[in-house]
Design an enzyme around this catalytic site. Structure first.
Site, PDB file in Angstrom:
ATOM      1  N   ASP A 118       5.949   2.283   6.885  1.00  0.00           N
ATOM      2  CA  ASP A 118       4.656   1.740   6.806  1.00  0.00           C
ATOM      3  C   ASP A 118       3.786   2.533   5.656  1.00  0.00           C
ATOM      4  OD1 ASP A 118       2.170   0.258   6.951  1.00  0.00           O
ATOM      5  OD2 ASP A 118       1.861   0.840   9.151  1.00  0.00           O
ATOM      6  N   GLU A 155      -5.296   1.643   2.806  1.00  0.00           N
ATOM      7  CA  GLU A 155      -5.039   0.441   3.494  1.00  0.00           C
ATOM      8  C   GLU A 155      -5.260   0.703   4.914  1.00  0.00           C
ATOM      9  OE1 GLU A 155      -3.054  -2.621   6.177  1.00  0.00           O
ATOM     10  OE2 GLU A 155      -2.560  -0.405   6.023  1.00  0.00           O
ATOM     11  N   GLU A 156      -4.793   1.799   5.229  1.00  0.00           N
ATOM     12  CA  GLU A 156      -4.720   2.166   6.481  1.00  0.00           C
ATOM     13  C   GLU A 156      -5.988   2.454   7.479  1.00  0.00           C
ATOM     14  OE1 GLU A 156      -2.290   1.935   8.641  1.00  0.00           O
ATOM     15  OE2 GLU A 156      -0.507   2.172   7.373  1.00  0.00           O
ATOM     16  N   HIS A 203       0.806  -1.156  -0.019  1.00  0.00           N
ATOM     17  CA  HIS A 203       0.312  -0.002   0.043  1.00  0.00           C
ATOM     18  C   HIS A 203       0.763   1.242   0.138  1.00  0.00           C
ATOM     19  CE1 HIS A 203      -0.131   1.037   4.424  1.00  0.00           C
ATOM     20  NE2 HIS A 203       0.261  -0.348   4.683  1.00  0.00           N
ATOM     21  N   HIS A 245       3.872   3.333  13.291  1.00  0.00           N
ATOM     22  CA  HIS A 245       2.903   4.173  13.375  1.00  0.00           C
ATOM     23  C   HIS A 245       3.619   5.640  14.282  1.00  0.00           C
ATOM     24  CE1 HIS A 245      -1.250   2.500  11.933  1.00  0.00           C
ATOM     25  NE2 HIS A 245       0.072   2.050  11.485  1.00  0.00           N
ATOM     26  N   ASP A 275       3.772  -6.024   3.532  1.00  0.00           N
ATOM     27  CA  ASP A 275       3.726  -4.941   4.515  1.00  0.00           C
ATOM     28  C   ASP A 275       4.738  -5.045   5.766  1.00  0.00           C
ATOM     29  OD1 ASP A 275       2.251  -2.915   5.744  1.00  0.00           O
ATOM     30  OD2 ASP A 275       0.228  -3.456   5.666  1.00  0.00           O
TER      31      ASP A 275
END
Length: 350
Positions: free
Chosen positions: A176, A206-207, A66, A317, A229
């Protein structure tokens, strides 16, 4: 220390801004790479980019990574010229205080900071209060009238951070999933003539719920799907071994499960066999929570055999996500070797 992959491309991808639904800057760079590496490039209505390498047979494989990163969208501009935001993706609010951000407006990008009240003036009650995303306030260093002229509800906000080498690792924002997007692009460039047709899919949103992959799974109907991922690497002081999930430097992680998917055991076994035969460093991943594009393909357009390769990453994150150069290289090598050996002869039926 020299890295045996295109670090400049990785840096471009990670430093680019692209929150869910607004991946334009990343998409443009992906298209440029695909133009030189694949036979056909197309973009669907959601913004997924598909680069297809035509194989000599009729077997088809989809690979997905992604493009989007977690960020914010402006929901209110206060009378004093501060911005209130809504999250796009899952933030840990503890890491947001005093961070520098980039606000993307119609008139260009603006630097801002997430405000933090000095501890000297906090009451005991304030000190004990838990941070929350809805409490984030962005200061642009401008008076209210100028902010009102420049910023509108709906403008996007991303974290402002550079990507750098740190010892044997790479650290920055948006690894990410841009580090896996990078690995997919590198594999597309390195893949030689393939018997299978390979659809390299750079997905969106995706998130916020695997939305791009789910839509793409209707449009692209492969015989096999493999998603890339990042995964948790909590191999740091204070975390027990059973909760570390993966370790930096131990190789590409072959996913067994996460919060959204249990991978096909035969696909997993094949990935392990390829890694072992090619002597590619690898480890196994059992991720207790969190979802990936793997699930987006598993039961869209009918049930599909799915597998997944993950890059172990510390501090997910945050703006200091960190991956090891050898794990990145191992992921590129494993994906490329796996795709090169896919000719439709492997039985993934259960």
């Amino acid at each position: 220390m020299a890295f045996d992959f295109d670090f400049d491309l990785l840096r471009e991808l990670t430093e680019a801004s692209g929150v869910p639904g607004y991946e334009d800057r990343v998409r443009d760079r992906v298209r440029t790479v695909f133009d030189e590496a694949v036979d056909e490039v197309r973009t669907d209505a959601m913004g997924n980019v598909i680069g297809t390498v035509e194989g000599s047979g009729d077997y088809e494989v989809a690979v997905a990574a992604h493009m989007d990163e977690i960020g914010f969208i402006v929901k209110h501009v206060t009378d004093d010229g501060f911005l209130k935001v809504d999250a796009l993706g899952g933030w840990d609010p503890r890491v947001l205080r005093a961070q520098r951000v980039r606000v993307h407006t119609q008139q260009g990008d603006l630097t801002g900071v997430i405000g933090s009240v000095p501890p000297h003036t906090l009451s005991e009650e304030d000190r004990e209060k838990e941070d929350a995303v809805e409490d984030v306030v962005i200061d642009l260093g401008r008076d209210a009238e100028e902010v009102d002229d420049l910023v509108s509800v709906g403008d996007l906000v991303t974290m402002e951070q550079s990507t750098v080498r740190m010892g044997e690792t790479v650290t920055g924002k948006a690894l990410d999933d841009r580090v896996c997007l990078f690995a997919m692009l590198e594999s597309a460039r390195e893949l030689e003539a393939s018997e299978a047709t390979i659809h390299f899919c750079a997905t969106v949103q995706e998130e916020v719920g695997l939305r791009g992959a789910q839509a793409l799974g209707v449009d692209v109907d492969p015989d096999l799907a493999v998603a890339l991922d990042v995964t948790i690497a909590s191999d740091i002081d204070g975390v027990s071994e059973d909760k570390q999930v993966t370790r930096l430097g131990d190789g590409a992680a072959i996913k067994l499960k996460d919060g959204s998917v249990i991978t096909n055991p035969k696909v997993t076994r094949r990935l392990r066999d390829v890694a072992e035969s090619e002597e590619i460093p690898h480890q196994l991943e059992v991720l207790p929570a969190g979802g990936t594009d793997t699930a987006g393909f598993q039961n869209t357009n009918g049930a599909k055999p799915v597998g997944a390769i993950s890059i172990p990453t510390r501090y997910l994150h945050t703006v200091t996500e960190t991956a090891h150069r050898e794990d990145i290289r191992a992921t590129i090598d494993l994906l490329t070797a796996f795709l090169d050996s896919e000719d439709g002869s492997h039985d993934y039926s259960l």
